[in-house]
Scaffold this active site. Structure first.
Site, PDB file in Angstrom:
ATOM      1  N   LYS A 131       0.857  -1.204   0.000  1.00  0.00           N
ATOM      2  CA  LYS A 131       0.000   0.000   0.000  1.00  0.00           C
ATOM      3  C   LYS A 131       0.888   1.249   0.000  1.00  0.00           C
ATOM      4  O   LYS A 131       1.867   1.302   0.761  1.00  0.00           O
ATOM      5  CB  LYS A 131      -0.846  -0.053   1.273  1.00  0.00           C
ATOM      6  CG  LYS A 131      -1.796   1.090   1.497  1.00  0.00           C
ATOM      7  CD  LYS A 131      -2.445   0.918   2.874  1.00  0.00           C
ATOM      8  CE  LYS A 131      -3.597   1.873   3.079  1.00  0.00           C
ATOM      9  NZ  LYS A 131      -4.236   1.686   4.402  1.00  0.00           N
ATOM     10  N   SER A 206      -9.141   1.638   2.927  1.00  0.00           N
ATOM     11  CA  SER A 206      -8.167   2.454   2.224  1.00  0.00           C
ATOM     12  C   SER A 206      -7.117   1.621   1.478  1.00  0.00           C
ATOM     13  O   SER A 206      -6.471   2.136   0.574  1.00  0.00           O
ATOM     14  CB  SER A 206      -7.462   3.386   3.208  1.00  0.00           C
ATOM     15  OG  SER A 206      -6.770   2.636   4.187  1.00  0.00           O
ATOM     16  N   SER A 230      -9.847  -1.078   6.736  1.00  0.00           N
ATOM     17  CA  SER A 230      -9.081  -0.748   5.530  1.00  0.00           C
ATOM     18  C   SER A 230      -8.345  -1.925   4.905  1.00  0.00           C
ATOM     19  O   SER A 230      -7.892  -1.827   3.766  1.00  0.00           O
ATOM     20  CB  SER A 230      -8.077   0.370   5.825  1.00  0.00           C
ATOM     21  OG  SER A 230      -8.755   1.597   5.902  1.00  0.00           O
TER      22      SER A 230
END
Ligand SMILES: *[C@@H]1O[C@H](CO)[C@@H](O)[C@H](O)[C@H]1NC(C)=O
Ligand SMILES: *[C@@H]1O[C@H](CO)[C@@H](O)[C@H](O)[C@H]1NC(C)=O
Ligand SMILES: *[C@@H]1O[C@H](CO)[C@@H](O)[C@H](O)[C@H]1NC(C)=O
Ligand SMILES: CC(=O)N[C@H]1CO[C@H](CO)[C@@H](O)[C@@H]1O
Length: 530
Positions: A131, A206, A230
């Site tokens: 990420k 996210s 997330s």
């Protein structure tokens, strides 16, 4: 706490408005021309793309396949799918190929036996995605914030260096929502990511780019972080596995934004992956020395596990009702568990789940034991400079002049309106829920709960259902380990899924259950064949 009349009215109005807006939206904002006729990514043809990380490492160790071949297969796959899904926002393909070459040399020269090589490098040569908000040396570290678009990580986050040391080869970094606080991965630095099963739908957030690229077979293992779902929401919307570990076992160092104040007790870094057999090895590596507390090697006998199930939260006014197909899939899972394992799955109704959103909001804005509050969101939006003024940003947004996304501005506004002191009633509810869950789960319990009330929504739609994340978020407050596990596809060919929750430090129970569910329901499905 009984909801005040005002709150009730607000929730109702929100629902009506949602419907009105969604209807108008679909006319006013028609999706851009679909980039391909099938509206999803093609299927993964190279058989190397269909092996778990553990199996890839084994083949590389045994010189049945070269690491360069594996990395090249993944690079080609990313090049094929990324123009459609926009998940990988910065790659390091050239370095990855050089590292792969070194892996092949190491294996060729290695005089040690295979077992000791495995012990030293359990993920030798396995491609990895990260990420963007988690530091990977030489890669951007912006978290989708325009003012940070040129920030480059000068070192690796703790989990990244642990995985590198285990032999994994990072391919690049993936998209997230602005400041990692929203469940649609779209921002003004990298644009928006698209769901591989239906490009007009969200990937979640996210860690949305992670869920998306793992599901697209452009990566096999990945790293995300989770303070309200997330990891689990993107894993759910994209039909892969995602594990939020027990709080505190996996280091969070090296991400932006990192947790502050009370949030330190809720933020977890953890793995996403396409094959359940990778969950335990990934968690063991990512937890470093803390892994000892998890007894991950201990055999789990699922016939001796006590299963509990709740198919919805009891009717919170803030949250959408759970989709019928998700409820049905959960009942199917219960039937399979009872038939295959001879267990009795107990339906429970824990009343506090209905207040999950109020509990989450109160806890996130409370102060920690040292009296420290979290870094303000408007402060983060200003990147530790001057906090932004959300109302001003909203006006600019309407004129198309803001660098921020609408969800981030909305969160900034919500923060201004929120009271910072949780009511004693909410504190009591939180404690009651914590006690009840710990009692129920004990040392041998697994709790089944929906991952999200809706199957992957269309782009923009989450703005109208902002509180739906609470199906995952409540478990951050409780600190419990949770594995999101795919449960086949819906009638529209979109992923279904479920959360498997176990008690603190009992991650091995939810992971063992996920391995069973993968066998029973088929696990990840190739989006090109969906
Ligand atoms: C990422 O950004 C944060 C905040 O500016 C910074 O503290 C951190 O050092 C950066 N990470 C790395 C590894 O460069
Ligand atoms: C979080 O960020 C702050 C400021 O950038 C830094 O001082 C702190 O060490 C970071 N903490 C972690 C756990 O990374
Ligand atoms: C792990 O195993 C040890 C030794 O058997 C035991 O004392 C401990 O309670 C176990 N922990 C968990 C979380 O199962
Ligand atoms: C669709 C989209 O906006 N993609 C962007 C993703 O980020 C890279 C790197 O900044 C851009 O080059 C792409 O245009």
């Amino acid at each position: 706490m009984t909801l005040t009349r005002l709150e009730r009215c607000f929730a109702r109005c929100l629902r009506v408005l949602t419907r009105v807006f969604l209807t108008i939206f679909s006319f006013v904002l028609p999706e851009r021309q679909r980039p391909n006729a099938t509206n999803r990514v093609s299927s993964a043809k190279n058989p190397l793309l269909l092996l778990s990380g553990v199996q890839l490492a084994r083949r590389i160790r045994r010189r049945e396949v070269s690491c360069v071949e594996v990395i090249q297969a993944y690079i080609s796959r990313i090049e094929a799918v990324n123009p459609l899904v926009n998940a990988v926002v910065k790659d390091r393909f050239a370095s990855a190929l050089q590292e792969a070459d070194q892996v092949d040399k190491l294996v060729a020269e290695e005089s040690e036996d295979e077992a000791s090589l495995e012990e030293k490098f359990p993920l030798l040569g396995v491609p990895l995605s990260v990420k963007e908000a988690i530091a990977l040396q030489g890669m951007p570290n912006s978290s989708g914030l325009v003012s940070r678009r040129d920030v480059v990580s000068h070192s690796d986050a703790a989990v990244v260096s642990l995985l590198k040391r285990a032999g994994a080869v990072p391919l690049g970094v993936t998209n997230c929502s602005e400041l990692c606080m929203w469940f649609e991965s779209s921002n003004n630095v990298y644009g928006r990511s698209n769901n591989p099963y239906s490009l007009d739908r969200i990937v979640g957030g996210s860690s949305g780019g992670e869920g998306c690229i793992v599901a697209s077979a452009g990566s096999v293992i990945g790293i995300g972080s989770d303070i309200g779902g997330s990891i689990r929401m993107p894993a759910f919307f994209n039909g892969v596995f995602g594990h939020k570990p027990t709080i505190g076992v996996v280091p969070n160092e090296g991400q932006f934004p990192n947790a502050s104040g009370p949030q330190v007790d809720f933020l977890c870094t953890g793995p996403l992956c396409r094959y359940a057999e990778d969950l335990a090895p990934l968690l063991r590596i990512m937890a470093g020395p803390q892994a000892e507390r998890l007894n991950l090697s201990e055999e789990v006998n699922l016939k001796q596990v006590k299963f509990y199930s709740m198919v919805h939260d009891g009717g919170s006014l803030f949250v959408s009702p759970v989709d019928r197909q998700l409820v049905d899939a959960q009942y199917q899972l219960i039937e399979r568990l009872e038939a295959d394992l001879g267990v009795k799955v107990q339906q429970v109704q824990i009343p506090e789940f209905k207040y999950a959103f109020q509990i989450w909001a109160a806890m996130m804005s409370s102060k920690n034991a040292d009296g420290k509050a979290a870094q303000s969101f408007t402060g983060l939006m200003g990147d530790h400079g001057k906090p932004v003024w959300p109302l001003w940003e909203l006006l600019k947004w309407i004129l198309g002049l803001s660098y921020h996304t609408l969800p981030a501005i909305g969160l900034g506004l919500a923060e201004k309106l929120q009271s910072s002191k949780p009511s004693s009633d909410l504190l009591k509810k939180t404690q009651a829920l914590r006690r009840e869950m710990e009692r129920l789960l004990g040392s041998d319990g697994v709790f089944l709960y929906p991952s999200h009330p809706k199957i992957a929504p269309k782009h923009h739609h989450p703005i109208f259902t902002p509180f739906n994340f609470i199906y995952t978020g409540i478990f951050n407050i409780l600190g419990l380990p949770v594995t999101q596990c795919p449960l086949g596809l819906s009638s529209e060919g979109l992923p279904l899924g479920i959360q498997l929750v176990s008690n603190l430090y009992n991650d091995r129970l939810s992971i063992a259950t996920a391995r069973y569910v993968e066998t029973a329901f088929g696990g990840w499905r190739d989006p090109g064949k969906a």
